[in-house]
Every structure is written in C-alpha cells, then in structure tokens.
Design a protein around this motif. Sequence first.
Motif, PDB file in Angstrom:
ATOM      1  N   ALA A 207       0.794  -1.232   0.000  1.00 35.46           N
ATOM      2  CA  ALA A 207       0.000   0.000   0.000  1.00 35.46           C
ATOM      3  C   ALA A 207       0.825   1.280   0.000  1.00 35.46           C
ATOM      4  N   GLN A 208       2.074   1.178   0.406  1.00 30.58           N
ATOM      5  CA  GLN A 208       2.892   2.393   0.574  1.00 30.58           C
ATOM      6  C   GLN A 208       3.031   3.181  -0.724  1.00 30.58           C
ATOM      7  N   HIS A 209       2.662   4.465  -0.645  1.00 30.65           N
ATOM      8  CA  HIS A 209       2.763   5.410  -1.773  1.00 30.65           C
ATOM      9  C   HIS A 209       1.915   4.972  -2.984  1.00 30.65           C
ATOM     10  N   GLN A 210       0.864   4.200  -2.733  1.00 27.73           N
ATOM     11  CA  GLN A 210       0.011   3.735  -3.831  1.00 27.73           C
ATOM     12  C   GLN A 210      -1.309   4.507  -3.858  1.00 27.73           C
ATOM     13  N   GLU A 211      -1.625   5.059  -5.027  1.00 28.24           N
ATOM     14  CA  GLU A 211      -2.905   5.730  -5.218  1.00 28.24           C
ATOM     15  C   GLU A 211      -3.898   4.731  -5.793  1.00 28.24           C
ATOM     16  N   LEU A 212      -5.071   4.677  -5.174  1.00 26.61           N
ATOM     17  CA  LEU A 212      -6.057   3.650  -5.515  1.00 26.61           C
ATOM     18  C   LEU A 212      -7.386   4.293  -5.887  1.00 26.61           C
ATOM     19  N   LEU A 213      -7.946   3.847  -6.977  1.00 30.04           N
ATOM     20  CA  LEU A 213      -9.287   4.262  -7.386  1.00 30.04           C
ATOM     21  C   LEU A 213     -10.261   3.141  -7.026  1.00 30.04           C
ATOM     22  N   LEU A 214     -11.239   3.459  -6.184  1.00 34.09           N
ATOM     23  CA  LEU A 214     -12.273   2.507  -5.782  1.00 34.09           C
ATOM     24  C   LEU A 214     -13.532   2.833  -6.561  1.00 34.09           C
ATOM     25  N   LEU A 215     -13.978   1.887  -7.367  1.00 35.02           N
ATOM     26  CA  LEU A 215     -15.009   2.181  -8.358  1.00 35.02           C
ATOM     27  C   LEU A 215     -16.196   1.222  -8.264  1.00 35.02           C
ATOM     28  N   ALA A 216     -17.388   1.782  -8.048  1.00 31.83           N
ATOM     29  CA  ALA A 216     -18.625   1.016  -8.175  1.00 31.83           C
ATOM     30  C   ALA A 216     -19.014   1.052  -9.650  1.00 31.83           C
ATOM     31  N   PHE A 217     -18.844  -0.075 -10.320  1.00 37.66           N
ATOM     32  CA  PHE A 217     -18.940  -0.128 -11.780  1.00 37.66           C
ATOM     33  C   PHE A 217     -20.248  -0.792 -12.200  1.00 37.66           C
ATOM     34  N   ARG A 218     -21.163   0.018 -12.790  1.00 38.87           N
ATOM     35  CA  ARG A 218     -22.466  -0.510 -13.179  1.00 38.87           C
ATOM     36  C   ARG A 218     -22.490  -1.053 -14.600  1.00 38.87           C
ATOM     37  N   GLY A 219     -21.416  -0.819 -15.353  1.00 40.88           N
ATOM     38  CA  GLY A 219     -21.354  -1.310 -16.727  1.00 40.88           C
ATOM     39  C   GLY A 219     -20.923  -0.204 -17.671  1.00 40.88           C
ATOM     40  N   GLU A 278     -18.003 -11.459 -13.258  1.00 42.19           N
ATOM     41  CA  GLU A 278     -17.691 -12.102 -14.543  1.00 42.19           C
ATOM     42  C   GLU A 278     -17.963 -11.173 -15.713  1.00 42.19           C
ATOM     43  N   ASN A 279     -19.113 -10.506 -15.685  1.00 39.06           N
ATOM     44  CA  ASN A 279     -19.465  -9.591 -16.771  1.00 39.06           C
ATOM     45  C   ASN A 279     -18.553  -8.367 -16.782  1.00 39.06           C
ATOM     46  N   ALA A 280     -18.230  -7.853 -15.594  1.00 40.96           N
ATOM     47  CA  ALA A 280     -17.355  -6.684 -15.510  1.00 40.96           C
ATOM     48  C   ALA A 280     -15.961  -6.987 -16.057  1.00 40.96           C
ATOM     49  N   LYS A 281     -15.430  -8.145 -15.750  1.00 39.81           N
ATOM     50  CA  LYS A 281     -14.120  -8.526 -16.277  1.00 39.81           C
ATOM     51  C   LYS A 281     -14.137  -8.580 -17.807  1.00 39.81           C
ATOM     52  N   ARG A 282     -15.213  -9.103 -18.358  1.00 43.96           N
ATOM     53  CA  ARG A 282     -15.335  -9.174 -19.815  1.00 43.96           C
ATOM     54  C   ARG A 282     -15.387  -7.774 -20.414  1.00 43.96           C
ATOM     55  N   GLN A 283     -16.126  -6.864 -19.782  1.00 43.82           N
ATOM     56  CA  GLN A 283     -16.228  -5.497 -20.284  1.00 43.82           C
ATOM     57  C   GLN A 283     -14.879  -4.781 -20.225  1.00 43.82           C
ATOM     58  N   TRP A 284     -14.138  -4.981 -19.156  1.00 47.04           N
ATOM     59  CA  TRP A 284     -12.843  -4.324 -19.028  1.00 47.04           C
ATOM     60  C   TRP A 284     -11.825  -4.895 -20.016  1.00 47.04           C
ATOM     61  N   SER A 285     -12.003  -6.117 -20.429  1.00 52.64           N
ATOM     62  CA  SER A 285     -11.051  -6.730 -21.372  1.00 52.64           C
ATOM     63  C   SER A 285     -11.366  -6.385 -22.825  1.00 52.64           C
ATOM     64  N   GLN A 286     -12.581  -5.856 -23.065  1.00 50.96           N
ATOM     65  CA  GLN A 286     -13.006  -5.631 -24.446  1.00 50.96           C
ATOM     66  C   GLN A 286     -13.224  -4.161 -24.795  1.00 50.96           C
ATOM     67  N   ASN A 287     -13.475  -3.319 -23.808  1.00 49.12           N
ATOM     68  CA  ASN A 287     -13.811  -1.929 -24.104  1.00 49.12           C
ATOM     69  C   ASN A 287     -12.551  -1.089 -24.312  1.00 49.12           C
TER      70      ASN A 287
END
Length: 330
Positions: A207-219, A278-287
């Motif tokens: 975690a040290q010096h790491q910037e993190l985006l926390l995202l509620a992803f609806r699609g 499962e659907n979110a992973k597919r969207q992130w791999s294709q968009n």
Amino acid sequence: MNTWFKYIKLLLVSVCTCLLVTGCNSNVSELPSNQTTSNITTNCRVINHEAGKTQICGQPQKVVALSPPVLDMMLALGVQPAGYAEVDLLNSKVFDRPKEQIPYLGDRITSQPINIGDRGNPSLESLLQLKPDLILGEAAYNETEYQILNKIAPTILINHRDGITPAWQQTISIIAQALGREDKVSAVIAEYEQKISQAKTAIAPIAQHQELLLLAFRGITLNSFTFGAETFAGGLLQDLGFKLVSPKSTEYEVALEVLPKFKSDLIVVMPSGNNNIENAKRQWSQNPILQSISAHNTNRIYFIDYQLASRIRGPIAAELFVTQIYQLLS
C-alpha cells in the motif's frame, strides 16, 4: 405507479395489522408522551434511534434483522436471527441453508431464520406470523412502514446507508443496547481494531505510496461511482495505507469516458447494480476506453463483490473485505 401501489398496500396492511394486534398493546413500543425514563422499570430501557424512541424490556429472544448490516452486527454480538430480509428476494420461506443463501454471513448462522422478504419491502404477513420480540432495520429502507412494524414488535431503525457513514462502530452501540448486549461492544471493536492493525502491517509494503481508485462499476452503458474515504470500503482501504483517488470523500458519479483521467496505480472494481464480476471482467477486457487506463496496462485492475464491499458494512464484512484485498494484491 410503484410508489402509489406501495402506499396503498401499506394502508391496507396497516388496517389488518391494527386488527391483529388489538388487545396486545402491551407489546407496542412507542414511549408514551407522559412516560419518562425515571418511571421505567429497571429491566427496561429507552432506545433513541432514527425513527424516535422505543422502550425495550428484558433481553429479546426472537429478533428479526431487516438488512445485511443489521445481521452482521447481530452476529458479531452473538445473537442469532429468527427472521431475516436480504437485499434481493429469496424464493423460499425459510433460510434452511443459510451458508448457501446468505452471502458472507451464512456460515455464522446456526438458526434457520424465516425469510421476511427483501430489505426494502419486508413481508408484514411473515412478521405477524413469526411474532418477534424485536425488529431491527435501517431508516433508509424501513422508515415508511415504521409505524406498522412497531405495532408488530418494538422496532429500532439505524442510519446506515449504503457505503456512507456513520460507521458500524457507532451504530452497533444502538443495536447492542436494543439486544441487551452492551457489554459485548467493546470486545467486538477491540478485536476488529487488532485484526485491522495486523492486516495493515502485512499489507504495508503493497500500500505504501500507492494511489487507488475505488469504483462502483455498473457497466459500460451506465455511469459509475468513485468511492472516497467516508464510504465503508474506502475507509478500510485508507486505514490500510492506500491513498484514495476520488473528487469526493463519499460517492462521486462519473461517466465511462472520464475514467481514464483518474491517475491511479491500481483500481478496485466493485460491479454494482445488475452487473457482476464475470461480466465486468469481460467489459474491461473488451472496451477500448477501459483498456486505455494505465492501471489496466499494468494488470492492476482488481474485482471484488459489491455485496461484501458496500452492502453488509459491519465488523464481519470488514474483516472479510480486508482479507480479500490482501489476497487479491499479494
């Protein structure tokens, strides 16, 4: 139309409820206007909560939880549910296989709670049949029918909205007071703080010096939300040492096209709404837009269940969330 239907339904049910509870007014828990805390018997207490003041006597034995956060805190305090309402409606009268039917909390349930419906539309008929000693719910979902619920059994509503403070460390005190388990609160909080401290030490190199985006992803066709430090999951990640990337400390709605503008070392994605991992992973791999995000190119996109990250929001969920984060990032 749905709103009007719900109000009409509540009106009809309230008439039936009043008829059914006639003669049982000793169970009605609203504190009378002429009664003060000075003339309440020693085994009774008045609970201040989001819907008002409620008197509870003794230690309730048959308790209903109308949401996952309430169930989490009940279980942490050592109380098993007699009835339960999940986020989504289960097509079964009884949670006879709680480990399979109640995500993340079911393996801690030794009872077979009656299915009370979903958190936003509890079955008043089922509650009347169960005859609980105490009903625990959330103001965000149960305030409309509070007066009816309170005629069935003493009802306590907490303010514990999805992903937003107050933290469970505050609301668990109200739950414990209602359950007659005040003596358990400090131990629950101390155990949680110890485990978080251990997890923080273990995850510090990551975690040290790491910037993190926390995202509620609806699609990809709907706006998403960034979560800040005042949300349940965001607060946990900040406690672990991550720096959160979000315009607001609570939730901030963003369009898909805006996501590449957020500069972060890693992204934790919580598929929400009708989306799933499962659907979110597919969207992130294709968009193409999502693929252009720098964290995607360094394989630092991680997916975690929204139910665990934002809906349960109690001490048990916190421990499970931190464990999953550590496993994902290690």
